[in-house]
Motif scaffolding. Structure first.
Motif, PDB file in Angstrom:
ATOM      1  N   ARG A  28      -8.339   8.828  -3.095  1.00  0.00           N
ATOM      2  CA  ARG A  28      -8.565   9.335  -1.750  1.00  0.00           C
ATOM      3  C   ARG A  28      -9.530  10.507  -1.648  1.00  0.00           C
ATOM      4  O   ARG A  28     -10.094  10.743  -0.585  1.00  0.00           O
TER       5      ARG A  28
ATOM      6  N   GLY B 174      -3.178  -1.002   5.439  1.00  0.00           N
ATOM      7  CA  GLY B 174      -3.732  -0.429   4.218  1.00  0.00           C
ATOM      8  C   GLY B 174      -3.596   1.085   4.166  1.00  0.00           C
ATOM      9  O   GLY B 174      -3.907   1.700   3.153  1.00  0.00           O
ATOM     10  N   SER B 175      -3.120   1.694   5.250  1.00  0.00           N
ATOM     11  CA  SER B 175      -2.944   3.153   5.221  1.00  0.00           C
ATOM     12  C   SER B 175      -1.877   3.492   4.198  1.00  0.00           C
ATOM     13  O   SER B 175      -0.886   2.793   4.071  1.00  0.00           O
ATOM     14  N   THR B 176      -2.095   4.592   3.506  1.00  0.00           N
ATOM     15  CA  THR B 176      -1.087   5.052   2.550  1.00  0.00           C
ATOM     16  C   THR B 176      -0.487   6.349   3.083  1.00  0.00           C
ATOM     17  O   THR B 176      -0.899   6.830   4.136  1.00  0.00           O
ATOM     18  N   ALA B 177       0.454   6.889   2.355  1.00  0.00           N
ATOM     19  CA  ALA B 177       1.242   8.031   2.839  1.00  0.00           C
ATOM     20  C   ALA B 177       0.379   9.122   3.469  1.00  0.00           C
ATOM     21  O   ALA B 177      -0.578   9.596   2.862  1.00  0.00           O
TER      22      ALA B 177
ATOM     23  N   ALA C  94       2.942   5.879  -3.035  1.00  0.00           N
ATOM     24  CA  ALA C  94       3.677   7.053  -2.564  1.00  0.00           C
ATOM     25  C   ALA C  94       5.150   6.953  -2.929  1.00  0.00           C
ATOM     26  O   ALA C  94       5.801   7.961  -3.178  1.00  0.00           O
TER      27      ALA C  94
ATOM     28  N   ARG D 157      10.382   2.819  11.963  1.00  0.00           N
ATOM     29  CA  ARG D 157       9.939   4.152  12.373  1.00  0.00           C
ATOM     30  C   ARG D 157       9.705   4.251  13.874  1.00  0.00           C
ATOM     31  O   ARG D 157       9.152   5.231  14.361  1.00  0.00           O
TER      32      ARG D 157
ATOM     33  N   ASP E 215       5.850  -1.069  11.886  1.00  0.00           N
ATOM     34  CA  ASP E 215       7.066  -0.862  11.108  1.00  0.00           C
ATOM     35  C   ASP E 215       8.183  -0.448  12.061  1.00  0.00           C
ATOM     36  O   ASP E 215       8.230   0.689  12.524  1.00  0.00           O
TER      37      ASP E 215
ATOM     38  N   THR F 182       3.186  -7.211   9.330  1.00  0.00           N
ATOM     39  CA  THR F 182       1.798  -6.975   8.893  1.00  0.00           C
ATOM     40  C   THR F 182       0.993  -8.265   9.023  1.00  0.00           C
ATOM     41  O   THR F 182       0.044  -8.497   8.271  1.00  0.00           O
ATOM     42  N   THR F 183       1.372  -9.096   9.983  1.00  0.00           N
ATOM     43  CA  THR F 183       0.671 -10.366  10.141  1.00  0.00           C
ATOM     44  C   THR F 183      -0.672 -10.178  10.843  1.00  0.00           C
ATOM     45  O   THR F 183      -1.554 -11.013  10.716  1.00  0.00           O
TER      46      THR F 183
ATOM     47  N   ASN G  70       1.221 -11.485   3.839  1.00  0.00           N
ATOM     48  CA  ASN G  70       0.919 -10.326   4.663  1.00  0.00           C
ATOM     49  C   ASN G  70       1.028  -9.008   3.903  1.00  0.00           C
ATOM     50  O   ASN G  70       0.981  -7.936   4.496  1.00  0.00           O
TER      51      ASN G  70
ATOM     52  N   ALA H  93       0.819  -1.217   0.000  1.00  0.00           N
ATOM     53  CA  ALA H  93       0.000   0.000   0.000  1.00  0.00           C
ATOM     54  C   ALA H  93       0.852   1.267   0.000  1.00  0.00           C
ATOM     55  O   ALA H  93       0.368   2.350  -0.302  1.00  0.00           O
TER      56      ALA H  93
ATOM     57  N   VAL I  51       8.880  -5.092   8.726  1.00  0.00           N
ATOM     58  CA  VAL I  51       7.538  -4.616   8.986  1.00  0.00           C
ATOM     59  C   VAL I  51       6.705  -5.841   9.342  1.00  0.00           C
ATOM     60  O   VAL I  51       6.785  -6.858   8.651  1.00  0.00           O
TER      61      VAL I  51
END
Ligand code: SF4
Ligand code: SF4
Ligand code: FES
Lengths: 475, 240
Positions: free
Chosen positions: A174, B211-214, A56, B147, B144, B136-137, A389, A52, B134
């Protein structure tokens, strides 16, 4: 003695380029090569990241067509989620792609190419640029800049920012188009049409005086590839792949972009960081194909909008079967601007364009997803493989400039053959023409150089008769 | 409870015994930069951003973990403090891989905001470029490690507010990292209730909705405060 003449760098192409022209003992051009010497390891860089994030990350591959990467990336995400995105989202993505077409083609035509055919090949370099045009043709230059702004405006109205909008996402987009935004686009359309028509008139005069260029600027048989709709209409964001040959016959049709690897092979060459894609059934290098405006117009039967369709008829008459001169990329570009404007206009009246159901949601439903979209320069593929994942395991990008690389080499060789004949020197006029030959393809260099694991490098020492005396290879 | 009098930045203040310097300063309208502190949960003094000078004490003290005392003279702003805060921030950036432009928290990140507000325009230390992955399970959330600033907010909300005790810290030095249960993929955790409080608490882009994007991760910290107040004071205060 074999002499290798290097023209470096080609100015006015964003990024760096290096060209080698090989001549034999008699001074005849035997071959040419257009090297891409930049290196950006994006494919490696993305591994391990959530898919995802890609819309970007990937627009940063290339500042020249961020929108195209954004859209292809979001589409690859759709494929991983295995969703049909909401109709409004699809329409808005298309609208943005049309804006990108207009702004990019306008830049290529008015800023980067017109100086050559308006001011003449032999105008000294300092004046042969956009300022030269402004000095000689103020109105046209201004209109060209405004046309590009229009395309950028469409992108900005949708994505919020001119460069690097992370507006398209896996599953949709978006934010919606506002009524106010739509009206801003609509108001600007008449002016955009007028400029495009003026450019087409100018182009037709240029063709009359540039028969020689049409003959030698990359005029050779090759295959052509592009997306087309099910009925063969011009496509820019949806549709399936079609290949035609130079006689205009369809040799592969309605190939699902998800299965591009069944028809496209990628040859990795030591002499360049570029991968050279080819039509798999014909092998390398016989399967050379061109993409971009010229190819899209060759593979489609109709544009699907009246004004552009009328132009397409004239265009198609310029070839027996396919139109094979790369000099006519310019013409194709103008026709695509016209079509884009007509499609933009059409979408303004679509009630669904203002909708606010914009994003489908889903988990990981496919471990591989391909997003294909027509970038201004040609078909762009983003191919992602993820783990269960959603973390990227493999990324493969096929960009337009890579696909046109072989054709660019041939174009350079063809032009050089006409201007270097027995001579051991490159006169300034040849430089200008070779530059232009490459510019027909409007290459976006920084984005065509993704790593294939490591940076391949080769240093060759070529002696008499083209004999390699010494060689260093890395990668 | 006895009242204490003290001065902060020359301003004389009366404070309740047991209050922290940070609380008192805040009440007096004096802003001290913080990162690991989160309203509603206990402080641990992990980030060292809230360091202040106390006259007569040679070392710098974390405002969030220092209790007020009678006659204390506190400075919250000086050349020395600014130097240390910037240093701390730069080290946080150098320790992991922060690429704001593509980060889910871009524009809503406390670390990023702090870097802007303290005028951090470059990092003087060599980046470590560690290889962190990261996770994401988990069905709803992702983590992540690139960060993460190890502020342990997530650990504290998980233990203190939710009471699940899923999140923990493991390893030492640059190897320290946040783990789930006994260092297993988050998706396999048996204790995690999927409440998402850790995600709400995280100051950076380390914890996010999948699923979040920038730039899409925006957090609502009020929810955590609301829960704590409701439980401890039996007051259901909804901030409007
Ligand atoms: S967590 Fe904050 S500082 Fe780190 S990359 Fe994301 S936005 Fe930037
Ligand atoms: S994951 Fe977020 S809340 Fe947890 S320690 Fe790291 S930065 Fe702090
Ligand atoms: S806020 Fe005090 S040490 Fe982090």
């Amino acid at each position: 003695m074999s002499k290798r003449i290097v023209i470096d760098p080609v100015t006015r192409i964003e990024g760096h380029a290096k060209i080698s022209i090989y001549v034999d003992d008699a001074g005849h051009v035997s071959d040419a090569e257009f090297h891409v010497v930049e290196f950006r390891g994006f494919e490696k860089f993305c591994e391990g990241r959530p898919f995802a994030e890609m819309p970007a990350i990937t627009p940063r591959i290339c500042g020249i067509c961020p929108v195209s990467h954004l859209l292809a990336s979001a589409k690859a995400g759709d494929a991983i989620m295995a969703v049909n995105i909401p109709p409004t989202a699809d329409k808005l993505r298309r609208l943005m792609n049309l804006g990108q077409m207009v702004q990019s083609h306008a830049l290529s035509f008015f800023h980067l190419s017109a100086p050559d055919f308006l001011l003449g090949w032999d105008t000294p370099q300092p004046q042969r640029n956009v300022f030269g045009i402004i000095a000689s043709n103020k109105d046209l230059a201004r209109a060209g800049i405004r046309l590009r702004q229009f395309g950028q405006e469409v992108i900005e109205i949708l994505g919020g920012r001119k460069v690097h909008p992370s507006w398209a996402v896996p599953g949709g987009v978006r934010s919606p188009l506002s009524v106010e935004g739509r009206e801003r686009i609509r108001l600007w359309l008449p002016e955009a049409y007028a400029t495009t028509e003026a450019a087409l008139n100018l182009w037709k005069k240029t063709m009359e005086t540039h028969q020689r260029e049409i003959q030698i600027f990359g005029n050779f048989p090759s295959l052509f590839m592009g997306l087309v709709a099910e009925d063969g209409t011009w496509e820019h964001h949806g549709g399936k792949l079609r290949f035609t040959d130079s006689s205009g016959s369809i040799i592969a049709d309605q190939v699902d972009p998800q299965k591009y690897h069944e028809v496209i092979g990628e040859s990795v060459q030591n002499s360049s960081y570029l991968k050279s894609p080819y039509y798999l059934p014909l092998g390398f290098p016989a399967g050379i194909y061109r993409v971009g405006p010229l190819a899209r117009l060759n593979v489609c039967q109709r544009m699907g909008v009246p004004k552009a369709d009328a132009e397409l008829k004239t265009f198609k008459m310029m070839g027996r079967g396919a139109v094979t001169s790369s000099f006519l990329y310019h013409y194709a570009r103008l026709i695509e601007i016209l079509a884009s404007l007509e499609y933009i206009e059409r979408s303004m009246d679509d009630p669904e364009i203002l909708g606010d159901y914009l994003r489908a949601d889903a988990g990981i439903n496919s471990l591989r997803g391909v997003g294909a979209s027509e970038a201004p320069r040609g078909t762009l593929f983003h191919d992602y493989t993820v783990d269960r994942n959603g973390l990227l395991e493999k990324v493969n990008l096929i960009v337009a400039t890579g696909q046109n690389n072989l054709a660019m080499n041939q174009t350079v060789a063809q032009i050089a053959r006409h201007y270097i004949n027995g001579s051991q020197q490159i006169p300034e006029p040849l430089l200008n023409r070779v530059e232009h030959g490459i510019r027909c393809y409007d290459p976006c260099l920084s984005c065509s150089t993704h790593a294939v694991g490591q940076m391949p490098m080769r240093v060759q020492l070529i002696g008499a008769g083209g004999k390699v005396l010494d060689e260093l290879t890395r990668g | 409870m006895a009242a204490k009098t003290l001065t902060i930045d020359g301003k004389s203040i009366t404070a309740e015994e047991g209050a922290t310097v940070l609380q008192v300063a805040e009440e007096a309208g004096i802003k001290i930069p913080t990162l690991c502190h989160l309203e509603g949960i206990y402080d641990v003094g992990a980030c060292r951003l809230c360091l202040v000078e106390v006259v007569g004490v040679p070392k710098l003290l974390p405002a969030c973990a220092t209790k007020v005392a009678e006659g204390m003279e506190i400075n919250t702003d000086s050349e020395r403090l600014r130097k240390y805060r910037r240093m701390t921030l730069e080290l946080l950036f150098a320790e992991r891989n922060h690429v704001c432009a593509v980060c889910v928290s871009n524009g809503h990140c406390e670390l990023q905001t702090m870097a802007y507000s303290l005028g951090m325009d470059h990092v003087r230390y060599e980046y470590l470029f560690p290889k962190w992955g990261v996770d994401t399970t988990q069905r709803l959330f992702g983590m992540d490690h690139n960060r993460c600033i190890l502020c342990t907010r997530c650990v504290r909300v998980c233990w203190h507010i939710e009471g699940a005790g899923t999140k923990n810290v493991s390893g030492r030095g640059t190897k320290s990292h946040i783990i789930t249960d006994l260092n297993m993929p988050w998706g396999e955790s048996v204790s995690c209730t999927q409440c998402g409080k850790c995600v709400q608490a995280c100051p950076t882009g380390a914890l996010f909705h999948k699923g979040s994007t920038a730039g899409e991760m925006e957090r609502d910290r009020g929810k955590l405060e609301f829960l704590v107040t409701a439980r401890e004071k039996h007051q259901w205060v909804v901030a409007v």
